[in-house]
Design a protein around this motif. Sequence first.
Motif, PDB file in Angstrom:
ATOM      1  N   GLU A 153       1.160  -1.627   0.044  1.00 20.39           N
ATOM      2  CA  GLU A 153       0.238  -0.057  -0.483  1.00 20.39           C
ATOM      3  C   GLU A 153       1.310   1.534  -0.121  1.00 20.39           C
ATOM      4  OE1 GLU A 153      -2.952  -0.128   3.389  1.00 20.39           O
ATOM      5  OE2 GLU A 153      -3.962  -2.232   2.046  1.00 20.39           O
ATOM      6  N   ILE A 154       2.192   1.147   0.636  1.00 22.79           N
ATOM      7  CA  ILE A 154       2.928   2.312   0.851  1.00 22.79           C
ATOM      8  C   ILE A 154       3.596   2.914  -0.736  1.00 22.79           C
ATOM      9  CG2 ILE A 154       5.169   3.203   1.777  1.00 22.79           C
ATOM     10  CD1 ILE A 154       4.304   1.990   4.335  1.00 22.79           C
ATOM     11  N   ARG A 155       3.358   1.140  -0.997  1.00 18.95           N
ATOM     12  CA  ARG A 155       4.512   1.692  -2.651  1.00 18.95           C
ATOM     13  C   ARG A 155       3.439   1.943  -3.786  1.00 18.95           C
ATOM     14  NH1 ARG A 155       8.218  -2.804  -1.427  1.00 18.95           N
ATOM     15  NH2 ARG A 155       5.832  -4.057  -1.736  1.00 18.95           N
ATOM     16  N   TYR A 156       2.312   2.161  -3.474  1.00 19.70           N
ATOM     17  CA  TYR A 156       1.193   2.261  -4.199  1.00 19.70           C
ATOM     18  C   TYR A 156       1.130   4.158  -4.208  1.00 19.70           C
ATOM     19  CZ  TYR A 156      -2.933   3.094  -6.717  1.00 19.70           C
ATOM     20  OH  TYR A 156      -4.729   3.388  -7.307  1.00 19.70           O
ATOM     21  N   HIS A 157       1.005   3.973  -3.189  1.00 20.02           N
ATOM     22  CA  HIS A 157       0.375   5.656  -2.272  1.00 20.02           C
ATOM     23  C   HIS A 157       1.456   6.530  -3.267  1.00 20.02           C
ATOM     24  CE1 HIS A 157      -3.084   5.051  -0.717  1.00 20.02           C
ATOM     25  NE2 HIS A 157      -2.201   4.588   0.594  1.00 20.02           N
ATOM     26  N   LEU A 158       3.254   6.079  -2.689  1.00 22.79           N
ATOM     27  CA  LEU A 158       4.374   5.921  -3.376  1.00 22.79           C
ATOM     28  C   LEU A 158       4.633   6.617  -4.913  1.00 22.79           C
ATOM     29  CD1 LEU A 158       6.716   5.265  -1.122  1.00 22.79           C
ATOM     30  CD2 LEU A 158       6.541   7.211  -1.386  1.00 22.79           C
ATOM     31  N   ILE A 159       3.839   5.492  -5.439  1.00 22.76           N
ATOM     32  CA  ILE A 159       3.883   5.103  -7.310  1.00 22.76           C
ATOM     33  C   ILE A 159       2.930   6.912  -7.024  1.00 22.76           C
ATOM     34  CG2 ILE A 159       3.062   4.468  -9.401  1.00 22.76           C
ATOM     35  CD1 ILE A 159       4.906   2.006  -7.465  1.00 22.76           C
ATOM     36  N   THR A 160       1.611   6.658  -6.554  1.00 24.83           N
ATOM     37  CA  THR A 160       0.764   7.661  -7.294  1.00 24.83           C
ATOM     38  C   THR A 160       1.113   9.068  -7.010  1.00 24.83           C
ATOM     39  OG1 THR A 160      -0.928   5.780  -6.278  1.00 24.83           O
ATOM     40  CG2 THR A 160      -2.230   8.116  -6.641  1.00 24.83           C
ATOM     41  N   LEU A 161       1.652   9.509  -5.336  1.00 25.62           N
ATOM     42  CA  LEU A 161       1.881  10.212  -5.208  1.00 25.62           C
ATOM     43  C   LEU A 161       2.772  11.255  -6.072  1.00 25.62           C
ATOM     44  CD1 LEU A 161       2.285  10.758  -1.878  1.00 25.62           C
ATOM     45  CD2 LEU A 161       0.701  11.673  -3.049  1.00 25.62           C
ATOM     46  N   LEU A 162       3.925  10.539  -6.901  1.00 25.46           N
ATOM     47  CA  LEU A 162       5.293  10.374  -7.209  1.00 25.46           C
ATOM     48  C   LEU A 162       4.812  11.024  -8.940  1.00 25.46           C
ATOM     49  CD1 LEU A 162       8.262   8.093  -7.018  1.00 25.46           C
ATOM     50  CD2 LEU A 162       7.685  10.438  -6.595  1.00 25.46           C
TER      51      LEU A 162
END
Length: 611
Positions: A153-162
């Motif tokens: 989930e954290i990686r997903y959020h990071l990718i989304t935010l990036l």
Amino acid sequence: MNLFRNYSIKNKIIGIVLLITFSTIGIGFSIVIYKDVQYSKADLINNMVLNARLISDYSIGAIIFDDQKGVGELISRLQAIPNIMNGYIYDQEGKLYAAYDRDLNDRPAMDSFSQSPNYFEDEYFYLTQPMNYQNEYYGAIYLRASTKQLDQEIRYHLITLLVLMSVLMAFAYFLAWKLQRIISAPLLELAAVTEKISLEEDYSLQVIYEGRDEIGLLFNGFNNMLKQIHQREQERDRAAEALRKGEAKLRIIIEASPNAILVTDLSGKIIECNPAGLEMFGINARQQFIGQNGLKLIVPEEHLAARENLKKVRKQQFQKNIQYHLVKQDGTIFPAEVSASLIQDPDSASEAFVILVKDITEQKQTEAKIKQLNEDLENRVIERTKELETANNELKEFAYIVSHDLKAPLRGISQLSQWLAQDYGTHFDTQGKDMLNMLIGRAKRMSNLIDGILQYSRVGRSKVDLIPVDLTKLVREVIDLLDPPASIQVDIVTDLPVVIGDYVRLEQVFQNLIGNAIKFMDKTDGLIQIGGVDADQFWKFWVKDNGPGIDEKYHDRIFQIFQSLVPRDELESTGIGLTLVKKIVTLYGGKVWLESEIGAGTTFYFTLLKG
């Protein structure tokens, strides 16, 4: 900051905007990600705690009744929760009572649960929950959950935010590229104008910007600066042109000056000279004059005085019209007036003397002639004074003869005529009586004429005492003396001043003017008015009557001696009275005149100098 130093204003603005946007979004997204991670961990912990409590609550009764199988079934239900990997229940004595392992090969060591009640380590979350019931300890439950789902989930959020951050940065770059023109375009225009001005030196240029922001203030200040520089440039050009013209005019004046103009250094060496100087000293070539010592142009006897005067000039004392005797090239000595001053070159700071020489030979000759003429004039004045003294003495003798020798026979004739009239008047016929009366009148007229001549001759010759005279009092006494008839009214219409003069002379003036007005009055209701006013440096007086008036063509004639407008057979008059008035008034620095209208009357005016 040095990174942006060499970039254009456009790129600087875009870079600053992107840097601010990236920093803002990065910090914001970092805070969001951090909060989201914290929320996810808190959610995981809450779920694990809740599951542990549920199992604990349901297992305590089984443990009390020692239902190990029931406890095993309860803990095996953790299989329904995907992220829980292991679950263990220990009794009061710390012995394993029931266990659940999703993967038997992945069983943690029991000391992993002893570090703290719950914590994260590597890819797992460890939870230790005591099992208490009514304040009594029955054992503990241990759970281990996997955090791989949380990490995903954290990686997903990071990718989304990036991705979102990249899109926002791209949009920010587009806006910065579009909007930077608002700032960069005017500044670039200002830079272009500045470069053009530096290349062409045309300070009349102006930059146009209609905004009222700081850039507008900058443009207005820049335009005002250009305007001031342009004005100063124009003033400098005008001053330079005026200086050039002034120097040209000065050169023309120096060249055309009839006087010699010399420039010497402080040692006295001649370094410049105008054509008049060459001509004055009889020098043909300018080169012969330049470099000479100026003191050699002065006679040796006056060298010491010349040196002292130059010392005064060096102390900023202008020396004007000092007379010297100068020497021409052929040895001729001539008188001259010399003026000198010190000048300083502002560029080189060098000093020099400017000397103006005026040949006064003709002036000296003229002065000598004037002196001789003055001496001759003084001699002539002395001779003329002697002649005047002789004439005055003769006039005095004549006056004595008139007053004694001539009046004595007249008195005899007048007395004899009166005797004849008294003793034999009854024996004369009408013609004889007329002839006798005519004889008496002619004798009286002759006596009055002699008295008038004597009075006229004494004015200006006899010594008089100047005293304060109250003219109001004097005029009243004159009116009483003349005793005008009842048909004539004489008034003093203004206050008359007190003047400094001779009482008798002033009395003669008013007596003649008022007496003439009474004598020639042709009206049955005659009116005579006397007045005076202040007229700056003079007192102005008048005697006005409503008599017959005087024709303008006789206005000058009546002031001449022995002139009368009425035949003496009709009205006795010596013709001296107004002449005497004019002479006395002139003696006191004034003048006399009249204004008249035939049939309406006459006004005589006269002035007396104050003091």
